[in-house]
Design a protein around this motif. Sequence first.
Motif, PDB file in Angstrom:
ATOM      1  N   GLN A 174    -111.475  11.704  53.972  1.00 30.43           N
ATOM      2  CA  GLN A 174    -110.030  11.544  54.046  1.00 30.43           C
ATOM      3  C   GLN A 174    -109.574  11.729  55.484  1.00 30.43           C
ATOM      4  O   GLN A 174    -109.808  12.750  56.106  1.00 30.43           O
ATOM      5  CB  GLN A 174    -109.331  12.562  53.140  1.00 30.43           C
ATOM      6  CG  GLN A 174    -107.814  12.492  53.167  1.00 30.43           C
ATOM      7  CD  GLN A 174    -107.308  11.148  52.654  1.00 30.43           C
ATOM      8  OE1 GLN A 174    -107.765  10.660  51.624  1.00 30.43           O
ATOM      9  NE2 GLN A 174    -106.380  10.551  53.379  1.00 30.43           N
ATOM     10  N   THR A 175    -108.932  10.703  56.001  1.00 24.81           N
ATOM     11  CA  THR A 175    -108.404  10.756  57.360  1.00 24.81           C
ATOM     12  C   THR A 175    -106.890  10.677  57.335  1.00 24.81           C
ATOM     13  O   THR A 175    -106.269  10.522  56.267  1.00 24.81           O
ATOM     14  CB  THR A 175    -108.979   9.603  58.201  1.00 24.81           C
ATOM     15  OG1 THR A 175    -108.666   8.367  57.573  1.00 24.81           O
ATOM     16  CG2 THR A 175    -110.499   9.733  58.343  1.00 24.81           C
ATOM     17  N   ARG A 176    -106.309  10.713  58.467  1.00 21.65           N
ATOM     18  CA  ARG A 176    -104.859  10.635  58.559  1.00 21.65           C
ATOM     19  C   ARG A 176    -104.380   9.230  58.185  1.00 21.65           C
ATOM     20  O   ARG A 176    -104.934   8.240  58.674  1.00 21.65           O
ATOM     21  CB  ARG A 176    -104.414  10.982  59.978  1.00 21.65           C
ATOM     22  CG  ARG A 176    -102.916  11.099  60.134  1.00 21.65           C
ATOM     23  CD  ARG A 176    -102.559  11.460  61.549  1.00 21.65           C
ATOM     24  NE  ARG A 176    -101.120  11.499  61.723  1.00 21.65           N
ATOM     25  CZ  ARG A 176    -100.514  11.703  62.891  1.00 21.65           C
ATOM     26  NH1 ARG A 176    -101.249  11.881  63.971  1.00 21.65           N
ATOM     27  NH2 ARG A 176     -99.203  11.731  62.971  1.00 21.65           N
ATOM     28  N   LYS A 177    -103.348   9.174  57.302  1.00 24.34           N
ATOM     29  CA  LYS A 177    -102.851   7.874  56.844  1.00 24.34           C
ATOM     30  C   LYS A 177    -101.978   7.244  57.924  1.00 24.34           C
ATOM     31  O   LYS A 177    -100.993   7.823  58.371  1.00 24.34           O
ATOM     32  CB  LYS A 177    -102.050   8.034  55.555  1.00 24.34           C
ATOM     33  CG  LYS A 177    -102.909   8.498  54.376  1.00 24.34           C
ATOM     34  CD  LYS A 177    -102.098   8.607  53.120  1.00 24.34           C
ATOM     35  CE  LYS A 177    -102.975   9.035  51.949  1.00 24.34           C
ATOM     36  NZ  LYS A 177    -102.210   9.163  50.701  1.00 24.34           N
ATOM     37  N   MET A 178    -102.352   6.031  58.279  1.00 23.74           N
ATOM     38  CA  MET A 178    -101.603   5.269  59.290  1.00 23.74           C
ATOM     39  C   MET A 178    -101.425   3.840  58.793  1.00 23.74           C
ATOM     40  O   MET A 178    -102.228   3.328  58.020  1.00 23.74           O
ATOM     41  CB  MET A 178    -102.366   5.258  60.623  1.00 23.74           C
ATOM     42  CG  MET A 178    -102.513   6.635  61.253  1.00 23.74           C
ATOM     43  SD  MET A 178    -103.570   6.575  62.691  1.00 23.74           S
ATOM     44  CE  MET A 178    -102.649   5.449  63.725  1.00 23.74           C
TER      45      MET A 178
ATOM     46  N   GLY B 177    -101.751   1.264  60.572  1.00 19.55           N
ATOM     47  CA  GLY B 177    -102.803   0.439  61.150  1.00 19.55           C
ATOM     48  C   GLY B 177    -104.095   0.501  60.363  1.00 19.55           C
ATOM     49  O   GLY B 177    -104.899  -0.422  60.395  1.00 19.55           O
ATOM     50  N   LEU B 178    -104.305   1.628  59.633  1.00 19.57           N
ATOM     51  CA  LEU B 178    -105.517   1.783  58.842  1.00 19.57           C
ATOM     52  C   LEU B 178    -105.349   1.293  57.411  1.00 19.57           C
ATOM     53  O   LEU B 178    -106.300   1.319  56.633  1.00 19.57           O
ATOM     54  CB  LEU B 178    -105.948   3.263  58.821  1.00 19.57           C
ATOM     55  CG  LEU B 178    -106.290   3.889  60.181  1.00 19.57           C
ATOM     56  CD1 LEU B 178    -106.557   5.366  60.025  1.00 19.57           C
ATOM     57  CD2 LEU B 178    -107.502   3.188  60.791  1.00 19.57           C
ATOM     58  N   LYS B 179    -104.126   0.853  57.027  1.00 16.92           N
ATOM     59  CA  LYS B 179    -103.874   0.386  55.668  1.00 16.92           C
ATOM     60  C   LYS B 179    -104.588  -0.945  55.425  1.00 16.92           C
ATOM     61  O   LYS B 179    -104.565  -1.834  56.273  1.00 16.92           O
ATOM     62  CB  LYS B 179    -102.380   0.220  55.458  1.00 16.92           C
ATOM     63  CG  LYS B 179    -101.992  -0.003  54.023  1.00 16.92           C
ATOM     64  CD  LYS B 179    -100.485  -0.070  53.891  1.00 16.92           C
ATOM     65  CE  LYS B 179    -100.087  -0.284  52.432  1.00 16.92           C
ATOM     66  NZ  LYS B 179     -98.619  -0.360  52.279  1.00 16.92           N
ATOM     67  N   LYS B 180    -105.224  -1.071  54.252  1.00 17.24           N
ATOM     68  CA  LYS B 180    -105.991  -2.280  53.944  1.00 17.24           C
ATOM     69  C   LYS B 180    -105.036  -3.445  53.654  1.00 17.24           C
ATOM     70  O   LYS B 180    -103.988  -3.282  53.005  1.00 17.24           O
ATOM     71  CB  LYS B 180    -106.890  -2.046  52.737  1.00 17.24           C
ATOM     72  CG  LYS B 180    -108.035  -1.088  53.008  1.00 17.24           C
ATOM     73  CD  LYS B 180    -108.902  -0.908  51.792  1.00 17.24           C
ATOM     74  CE  LYS B 180    -110.044   0.046  52.076  1.00 17.24           C
ATOM     75  NZ  LYS B 180    -110.909   0.250  50.894  1.00 17.24           N
ATOM     76  N   THR B 181    -105.426  -4.593  54.092  1.00 20.72           N
ATOM     77  CA  THR B 181    -104.645  -5.807  53.852  1.00 20.72           C
ATOM     78  C   THR B 181    -104.893  -6.316  52.432  1.00 20.72           C
ATOM     79  O   THR B 181    -105.767  -5.840  51.710  1.00 20.72           O
ATOM     80  CB  THR B 181    -105.022  -6.876  54.884  1.00 20.72           C
ATOM     81  OG1 THR B 181    -106.420  -7.169  54.751  1.00 20.72           O
ATOM     82  CG2 THR B 181    -104.744  -6.393  56.304  1.00 20.72           C
ATOM     83  N   TYR B 182    -104.086  -7.329  52.053  1.00 26.07           N
ATOM     84  CA  TYR B 182    -104.233  -7.918  50.721  1.00 26.07           C
ATOM     85  C   TYR B 182    -105.599  -8.569  50.557  1.00 26.07           C
ATOM     86  O   TYR B 182    -106.233  -8.457  49.496  1.00 26.07           O
ATOM     87  CB  TYR B 182    -103.125  -8.962  50.510  1.00 26.07           C
ATOM     88  CG  TYR B 182    -103.246  -9.696  49.196  1.00 26.07           C
ATOM     89  CD1 TYR B 182    -102.889  -9.078  47.997  1.00 26.07           C
ATOM     90  CD2 TYR B 182    -103.725 -11.004  49.145  1.00 26.07           C
ATOM     91  CE1 TYR B 182    -103.023  -9.737  46.776  1.00 26.07           C
ATOM     92  CE2 TYR B 182    -103.860 -11.669  47.937  1.00 26.07           C
ATOM     93  CZ  TYR B 182    -103.498 -11.030  46.756  1.00 26.07           C
ATOM     94  OH  TYR B 182    -103.639 -11.695  45.567  1.00 26.07           O
TER      95      TYR B 182
END
Length: 333
Positions: free
Chosen positions: A277-281, A283-288
């Motif tokens: 678990q890392t910091r939610k950003m 930029g790190l969110k997965k695309t569709y």
Amino acid sequence: MAVIQRVVKPRTKRGKRILLKKEPKVIENTKHCVFIPGRKTSLLVSSCMKDLLKLKKPDAVMLTQKNDILPFDDAVQIEKLLQKHDSSLFFFSSHNKKRPNNLVLGRTYDQHILDMFELGIESYKGCSEFKGLSEITAGVKPVLVFLGEQFDSDQQLKRVRNLFIDMFQRQPLKQIRPNGIEHVMSFTAVDNKILLRSYRTILTKTSLKTPRVELHEVGPSIDFVVRRDHMASADLFKTACKRPNIKGKKIKSVRRDNFGSKLGRLHMTKQDVNTLQTRKMKGLKKTYAERKIKRKSDEVKNGPAVKKSKVATQSKKLKKFSKKGRKLRGGQV
């Protein structure tokens, strides 16, 4: 009534530096030796002392004034002289009818006599009768060779050997090159005698990598006979030979590099970086597209996902709701 010895306090900075140099150290300096002439000496003993002084230089000093001292009766004056010159080794020369051509060598521990041996000179050839001693570099570390089974079997000669090593070994070395070996001192135990010989090494070229070593006697050549001795007890000798632990207690998984920086190693359990678990950003969110690929890979592994019908879910909700019951407007349940 016993005399109380006062503690000497330095009055100047120079005196403070001198007292600091005399204090005991973890890594000791090269041991110095004092050559003390007795009240009456012979020409043979005096010349022998001068030749031994040449072998010990520059870590030695010769006293010119004669001293009325009997080492085996009262060694307090010798202890004072050694303390004055900041030395722990000594040679004392004397000559009388009962013990002619007498030489006493000894050492101190904690400013008190530890070991002392009286050696009689039976035969002597000085350095003036040989050639080559002047060609040896002053202060060079000699190679000490001890021959004879008596050095291992006789307890007295064991201590004499240890004393000779303490006298002539100079500073300890880890490595030495062949060209640095210039001087060899040989001690041979035969028929309760100790034969001292001194040699100069000459290296000559050969067809091999290692050179050929030749020995040329340079003097002095002395035959000793052990007369009297004063040896320390086994417990005191063991205490005197004890060395402090310089490195200290070793710490696991900690070391230092060539620059002196401290480096440590941590031992941890194996971790799965993918599930970390890392910091939610954003930029790190997965695309569709990435979510779609992951969904397909899950379907391949676990099979196609079964969709739940909306009617079944609504009926469950109604049943749940009807069990609770509610009060209607007209008072009906």
